[in-house]
Each structure stands twice: as C-alpha cells, then as structure tokens.
Design a protein around this motif. Structure first.
Motif, PDB file in Angstrom:
ATOM      1  N   GLU A   1      33.272  46.961  27.623  1.00 21.05           N
ATOM      2  CA  GLU A   1      33.015  48.389  27.410  1.00 21.05           C
ATOM      3  C   GLU A   1      31.666  48.812  27.967  1.00 21.05           C
ATOM      4  N   TYR A   2      30.687  47.926  27.884  1.00 22.63           N
ATOM      5  CA  TYR A   2      29.366  48.276  28.405  1.00 22.63           C
ATOM      6  C   TYR A   2      29.293  48.151  29.925  1.00 22.63           C
ATOM      7  N   ASP A   3      30.118  47.296  30.510  1.00 22.27           N
ATOM      8  CA  ASP A   3      30.165  47.189  31.974  1.00 22.27           C
ATOM      9  C   ASP A   3      31.606  46.925  32.395  1.00 22.27           C
ATOM     10  N   SER A   4      32.325  47.997  32.665  1.00 17.94           N
ATOM     11  CA  SER A   4      33.752  47.884  32.975  1.00 17.94           C
ATOM     12  C   SER A   4      34.009  47.402  34.397  1.00 17.94           C
ATOM     13  N   THR A   5      32.951  47.191  35.171  1.00 18.21           N
ATOM     14  CA  THR A   5      33.129  46.726  36.558  1.00 18.21           C
ATOM     15  C   THR A   5      32.707  45.263  36.727  1.00 18.21           C
ATOM     16  N   TRP A   6      32.478  44.572  35.625  1.00 21.25           N
ATOM     17  CA  TRP A   6      31.961  43.203  35.687  1.00 21.25           C
ATOM     18  C   TRP A   6      33.112  42.216  35.499  1.00 21.25           C
ATOM     19  N   TYR A   7      33.339  41.403  36.501  1.00 21.44           N
ATOM     20  CA  TYR A   7      34.438  40.434  36.471  1.00 21.44           C
ATOM     21  C   TYR A   7      34.339  39.482  35.278  1.00 21.44           C
ATOM     22  N   LYS A   8      33.174  38.921  35.038  1.00 21.97           N
ATOM     23  CA  LYS A   8      33.058  37.894  33.994  1.00 21.97           C
ATOM     24  C   LYS A   8      33.448  38.421  32.616  1.00 21.97           C
ATOM     25  N   GLY A   9      33.057  39.662  32.334  1.00 15.87           N
ATOM     26  CA  GLY A   9      33.400  40.234  31.036  1.00 15.87           C
ATOM     27  C   GLY A   9      34.909  40.323  30.847  1.00 15.87           C
ATOM     28  N   TRP A  10      35.605  40.848  31.852  1.00 13.78           N
ATOM     29  CA  TRP A  10      37.056  40.983  31.761  1.00 13.78           C
ATOM     30  C   TRP A  10      37.744  39.618  31.728  1.00 13.78           C
TER      31      TRP A  10
ATOM     32  N   ALA B   1      41.490  42.208  39.690  1.00  6.22           N
ATOM     33  CA  ALA B   1      41.115  43.312  40.580  1.00  6.22           C
ATOM     34  C   ALA B   1      39.640  43.251  40.966  1.00  6.22           C
ATOM     35  N   LEU B   2      38.810  42.665  40.109  1.00  2.00           N
ATOM     36  CA  LEU B   2      37.363  42.626  40.345  1.00  2.00           C
ATOM     37  C   LEU B   2      36.876  41.292  40.887  1.00  2.00           C
ATOM     38  N   ALA B   3      37.706  40.268  40.834  1.00  5.46           N
ATOM     39  CA  ALA B   3      37.253  38.896  41.102  1.00  5.46           C
ATOM     40  C   ALA B   3      37.178  38.587  42.590  1.00  5.46           C
ATOM     41  N   PRO B   4      36.270  37.653  42.942  1.00  7.17           N
ATOM     42  CA  PRO B   4      36.346  37.059  44.280  1.00  7.17           C
ATOM     43  C   PRO B   4      37.690  36.360  44.433  1.00  7.17           C
ATOM     44  N   LYS B   5      38.261  36.395  45.616  1.00  7.38           N
ATOM     45  CA  LYS B   5      39.615  35.881  45.832  1.00  7.38           C
ATOM     46  C   LYS B   5      39.778  34.433  45.384  1.00  7.38           C
TER      47      LYS B   5
ATOM     48  N   THR C   1      50.228  47.913  39.758  1.00  2.00           N
ATOM     49  CA  THR C   1      49.753  48.963  40.664  1.00  2.00           C
ATOM     50  C   THR C   1      48.258  48.858  40.940  1.00  2.00           C
ATOM     51  N   THR C   2      47.561  47.967  40.219  1.00  2.00           N
ATOM     52  CA  THR C   2      46.098  47.901  40.342  1.00  2.00           C
ATOM     53  C   THR C   2      45.615  46.808  41.283  1.00  2.00           C
ATOM     54  N   ILE C   3      46.519  45.942  41.737  1.00  2.00           N
ATOM     55  CA  ILE C   3      46.115  44.869  42.651  1.00  2.00           C
ATOM     56  C   ILE C   3      47.054  44.860  43.854  1.00  2.00           C
ATOM     57  N   PRO C   4      46.578  44.427  45.023  1.00  2.49           N
ATOM     58  CA  PRO C   4      47.443  44.393  46.213  1.00  2.49           C
ATOM     59  C   PRO C   4      48.615  43.420  46.027  1.00  2.49           C
ATOM     60  N   VAL C   5      49.739  43.759  46.618  1.00  2.41           N
ATOM     61  CA  VAL C   5      50.916  42.895  46.536  1.00  2.41           C
ATOM     62  C   VAL C   5      50.616  41.521  47.115  1.00  2.41           C
ATOM     63  N   THR C   6      49.777  41.475  48.159  1.00  2.04           N
ATOM     64  CA  THR C   6      49.462  40.203  48.808  1.00  2.04           C
ATOM     65  C   THR C   6      48.718  39.238  47.882  1.00  2.04           C
ATOM     66  N   THR C   7      48.174  39.760  46.793  1.00  2.00           N
ATOM     67  CA  THR C   7      47.484  38.895  45.821  1.00  2.00           C
ATOM     68  C   THR C   7      48.407  37.791  45.322  1.00  2.00           C
ATOM     69  N   TRP C   8      49.702  38.117  45.185  1.00  2.00           N
ATOM     70  CA  TRP C   8      50.653  37.171  44.595  1.00  2.00           C
ATOM     71  C   TRP C   8      51.030  36.035  45.536  1.00  2.00           C
ATOM     72  N   LEU C   9      50.632  36.149  46.799  1.00  2.00           N
ATOM     73  CA  LEU C   9      50.959  35.080  47.748  1.00  2.00           C
ATOM     74  C   LEU C   9      50.352  33.748  47.311  1.00  2.00           C
ATOM     75  N   GLN C  10      49.237  33.801  46.602  1.00  4.38           N
ATOM     76  CA  GLN C  10      48.575  32.564  46.171  1.00  4.38           C
ATOM     77  C   GLN C  10      49.424  31.742  45.214  1.00  4.38           C
ATOM     78  N   VAL C  11      50.270  32.416  44.435  1.00  2.18           N
ATOM     79  CA  VAL C  11      51.005  31.677  43.398  1.00  2.18           C
ATOM     80  C   VAL C  11      52.396  31.248  43.839  1.00  2.18           C
ATOM     81  N   ILE C  12      52.842  31.697  45.012  1.00  4.07           N
ATOM     82  CA  ILE C  12      54.196  31.354  45.451  1.00  4.07           C
ATOM     83  C   ILE C  12      54.427  29.837  45.497  1.00  4.07           C
ATOM     84  N   PRO C  13      53.506  29.052  46.082  1.00  4.35           N
ATOM     85  CA  PRO C  13      53.735  27.592  46.075  1.00  4.35           C
ATOM     86  C   PRO C  13      53.776  27.008  44.666  1.00  4.35           C
ATOM     87  N   GLN C  14      52.981  27.573  43.757  1.00  2.00           N
ATOM     88  CA  GLN C  14      52.942  27.066  42.383  1.00  2.00           C
ATOM     89  C   GLN C  14      54.252  27.371  41.650  1.00  2.00           C
ATOM     90  N   VAL C  15      54.842  28.528  41.952  1.00  2.00           N
ATOM     91  CA  VAL C  15      56.071  28.942  41.266  1.00  2.00           C
ATOM     92  C   VAL C  15      57.292  28.278  41.883  1.00  2.00           C
TER      93      VAL C  15
END
Length: 208
Positions: free
Chosen positions: A100-109, A148-152, A184-198
């Motif tokens: 709540e105090y920093d809504s743009t901080w990856y570590k908090g979320w 949405a905020l994290a380094p890839k 709707t908040t993250i790019p569809v291509t984000t999910w490419l990372q998990v395809i091999p895992q799934v």
C-alpha cells in the motif's frame, strides 16, 4: 530526516544479522511509527518487519511474535494451530502495508503473494476453510502484480505458483474473476517461460 531514517534502517538490518534480533525488531517498529512522509521508506520498513516476523514464526529467532512485550508466564495458552493462524495474519498485515505504501515495488508484491500462497497451504493442512478463499484471491492478485513489475529472470516460480492456484482453485468464481483480470495485466508472451514446465507432466508419459 529521511536520509538519517534510511541509515537507521540499514543499521537495524545489520544488528539483526549480527544476532540482536529482538532489539532490532523493537527498534524497527519504533522507527516505522516515526516515519510520516516517506512512503517508499515505510514500505521497506513494513516489508522488513514482515520478513523478521516470518523468522520469528519459523522458530529461527528466540522470542515471541504474538506477545513480544508480555512475560511468558502471563501469556494465555494457545493451540499451535491458532497461534500459527494469528502469526500468519500479523505477517500478512506487514506485507500488505508494504504494497500500500509503494504499489510499484516488486519485492512488496512478491512477498505479499508468497505469504498468502503459503497461508493457503497452511489453512489446507489445518483443514480450515474460513478465510481460505480470500487468501487464494490475494495470492493470485499479488502474483500478477509482482510478475508485472518483476525483472523477467525472476518470474518463473511465480508463474508456476499462479498455475498451481488456478489448477487447484480455478472453479471458485472469485478466483476465476481475479485470474481473468490478471491475464490482462501481463503480456501473453510472459507465459512462454512455463510451457516446458507444463508440457512435461502433461505429455511426458505419452508414447512417441
């Protein structure tokens, strides 16, 4: 004043790691209460309190998380499950305030989402249904915010945790609602990372 308070936070972290956990914890609570106009610093203070409360709860530090200022002979008896639930709520409160105090901080979320994810597991082990749905929704929302905020390079495990929540609880209308919005908040291509895992557990046993 902000510069000095940031130095205080750094000093207290050093004191904690040097073995003065209880003293550092109490002084950090006092420092947090004294900050009024630096939201980013408040977020980091609350986040650190959450991390330290987790270490108390996991038994890595001597002390009492729920009743830190009350003599042990005056502490009312609690069942282990109740004590854990109350500790979880206290930890979640600190992480929530960090977001709540920093809504743009990856570590908090990330910490908020992960703590809720672990709370879901704890509730299920204790066979507690009250409050379970809200923890699942909070974890899903938190993971989407963190991703949405994290380094890839940091998002794979959070994506896998998200999928785990979806597979296990996706039939819950509230979970479905927050998951659908999160997509709707993250790019569809984000999910490419998990395809091999799934693919491996889904198709690994099929004949070629």
């Amino acid at each position: 004043p902000h510069h000095h308070q940031r130095i205080q936070l750094a000093y207290l972290k050093g004191s904690w790691h040097a073995g003065n956990q209880c003293n550092a914890f109490e002084h950090l609570r006092e420092l947090t209460d004294s900050i009024h106009d630096d939201d980013a610093l408040l977020a980091r203070c609350h986040h650190t309190l959450g991390l330290w409360k987790e270490e108390f709860d996991e038994g890595e530090v001597e002390g009492d998380l729920l009743f830190p200022l009350i003599p042990h002979d005056l502490i009312p008896p609690l069942s282990s499950s109740l004590e854990s639930i109350e500790a979880i709520k206290d930890i979640l409160k600190s992480y929530k305030e960090a977001t709540e105090y920093d809504s743009t901080w990856y570590k908090g979320w990330h910490s908020w989402a992960l703590a809720n994810f672990e709370a879901v597991s704890h509730y299920q082990r204790q066979r507690k249904t009250r409050g379970l749905s809200s923890r699942i929704v909070a974890a899903v929302h938190g993971f989407f915010q963190a991703i949405a905020l994290a380094p890839k390079a940091r998002i794979l495990q959070d994506l896998l945790r998200l999928l785990s929540l979806w597979f296990d609880h996706g039939e819950d209308p509230e979970v479905e609602k927050v998951f659908t919005h999160g997509l709707t908040t993250i790019p569809v291509t984000t999910w490419l990372q998990v395809i091999p895992q799934v693919r491996l557990p889904l198709f690994g046993s099929l004949p070629c």
